[in-house]
Enzyme design. Structure first.
Site, mmCIF file in Angstrom:
data_model
loop_
_atom_site.group_PDB
_atom_site.id
_atom_site.type_symbol
_atom_site.label_atom_id
_atom_site.label_comp_id
_atom_site.label_asym_id
_atom_site.label_seq_id
_atom_site.Cartn_x
_atom_site.Cartn_y
_atom_site.Cartn_z
ATOM 1 N N PHE A 122 40.864 -15.211 -1.371
ATOM 2 C CA PHE A 122 41.567 -15.163 -2.660
ATOM 3 C C PHE A 122 43.054 -15.103 -2.383
ATOM 4 O O PHE A 122 43.516 -14.205 -1.681
ATOM 5 C CB PHE A 122 41.135 -13.954 -3.500
ATOM 6 N N ASP A 207 47.824 -13.509 4.683
ATOM 7 C CA ASP A 207 47.972 -12.969 3.336
ATOM 8 C C ASP A 207 47.604 -11.491 3.398
ATOM 9 O O ASP A 207 46.429 -11.134 3.433
ATOM 10 C CB ASP A 207 47.040 -13.748 2.383
ATOM 11 N N LYS A 236 50.973 -6.285 -4.016
ATOM 12 C CA LYS A 236 50.192 -5.096 -4.389
ATOM 13 C C LYS A 236 50.796 -3.748 -3.962
ATOM 14 O O LYS A 236 51.594 -3.191 -4.691
ATOM 15 C CB LYS A 236 48.757 -5.249 -3.873
#
Ligand SMILES: *Cc1c(COP(=O)(O)O)cnc(C)c1O
Length: 384
Positions: A122, A207, A236
């Site tokens: 993702f 990532d 995040k």
């Protein structure tokens, strides 16, 4: 009728306050928050240092854009790349935006266009990051997709060897796939990947939007592997709840983003950088990281009692990013846990993710495991 787009399957809870690992709803009921806003609130809700840093900055200066030099961005960038093989940072506002920058940089720096990504990955919801994502449900109906992403099975060395050709610019991956089910990279696969990137001159993009900034017990998850990334993306946990993202890269790569090539109005604005600097000052302390590792190990130990239940297959992950893999649906357990005062987030259809704030206490880990055990027994009893 709601005036909102209905693109989220929202839970009916109205959370109105948070402190540390605890949040309260509008009825005054408290919950242990083991979602931390999907691995975002790294220092817990309303950490006093975060509150005072944001307050002080808000009284001084909110936003000036990147028209001007920013000593605060300089300091944060230097802290993020310290003791890594990367030397520069570029700030943005979200994980998807960080990945867009990484994709653009990889294309511009190599002059090639194919990026290899992995099934169940993702990388975000914008057009480039979505095309990079290895999950059909994320992409359905949004085509034609941005071309030249080659998605192959994760941890499959043969598929990787076969996928690389003269058009390959980069390989992009999560060290532990988060949304895809808390799937860690296999160490042998990591070694092969690193070697193939070097021998073929491919850029390695990691990532770390979910795994980065202490979540797995090291500053970055790649530090616990043999991988040597050329580009790292963050978001995040970086802002501890304030929206901010970043990409990190080597100096040679960063040179491909000269003045005017890429940018963002908000990226790294004074409020965002203040929040991120406060997080980094805490989390990058070795004693703090060691506590994350110890608490992660303790939480895992506490979860051992779940193995008596027929629906539990295994627990995987690292640090305070754990996934309980089930042979059944995660949704009824997540729902029942909420009734029992524990907030959880699924990853895919049958994995429960545990993502407490990095400041969670041992006692809160013990309590969460106890609530989870009780919940799973209740749900197993109901279905059988
Ligand atoms: C959440 C996530 C993203 C997307 O981040 P946004 O801030 O929602 O755009 C990208 N990559 C990974 C690994 C993520 O977990």
């Amino acid at each position: 009728m709601s005036a909102l787009f209905q693109n989220y399957a929202r839970r009916s809870l109205h959370i109105v306050k948070g402190e540390g690992t605890i949040v309260w709803d509008d009825q005054g009921k408290s919950y242990l928050d083991f979602t931390s806003g999907i691995a975002v609130v790294s220092l817990g809700h309303s950490h006093p240092k975060m509150v005072s840093a944001i307050q002080a900055q808000a009284e001084n200066l909110w936003h000036i854009s990147n028209l001007f030099e920013s000593p605060a961005q300089e300091t944060l960038a230097a802290d993020l790349v310290k003791d890594t093989s990367l030397s520069r940072a570029l700030f943005c506002n979200s994980g998807a935006e960080a990945n867009e920058a990484a994709i653009k940089l990889a294309r511009k720096a190599t002059g090639k266009h194919v990026i290899i990504t992995f099934e169940q990955s993702f990388h975000g919801r914008t057009t480039g990051a979505m095309a990079a994502t290895g999950q059909d449900k994320v992409k359905e109906g949004f085509g034609p997709l941005m071309p030249e992403f080659r998605t192959i099975p994760f941890n499959d060395q043969d598929a990787l060897k076969e996928a690389i050709d003269e058009n390959t610019a980069a390989v992009m991956l999560e060290v532990i796939q988060g949304e895809g089910g808390v799937n860690p990279i296999d160490p042998d696969f990591a070694a092969t990947l690193q070697q193939l990137c070097e021998s073929n001159g491919l850029l390695l993009i990691i990532d770390e939007v979910q795994t980065g900034i202490g979540r797995t017990g090291s500053r970055y998850a790649f530090e616990q592997t043999s991988l040597k990334p050329d580009i790292v993306t963050l978001a995040k946990g970086l802002g501890g709840g304030f929206p901010v993202g970043a990409i990190l890269g080597s100096e040679a790569l960063a040179d491909h983003f000269g003045p005017g090539t890429h940018g963002s109005t908000y990226g790294g604005n004074p409020l965002a950088v203040t929040a991120a600097q406060t997080v980094v000052d805490h989390v990058f302390e070795e004693v703090f990281l060691e506590e994350v590792r110890k608490k992660g190990a303790y939480l895992r130990e506490q979860l051992a009692s779940l193995f008596g239940l027929s629906s539990v297959t295994c627990v995987r992950g690292q640090g305070l990013m754990l996934g309980i893999v089930l042979s059944t649906d995660a949704a009824p357990i997540v729902k029942k846990a909420e009734e029992n005062g524990l907030l959880l987030v699924p990853a895919g259809p049958n994995v429960i993710r545990l993502l407490p704030p990095l400041t969670v206490s041992y006692e809160e880990c013990r309590q969460a495991a106890a609530v989870l055990e009780k919940t799973m027994m209740q749900v197993e009893y109901t279905v059988s």
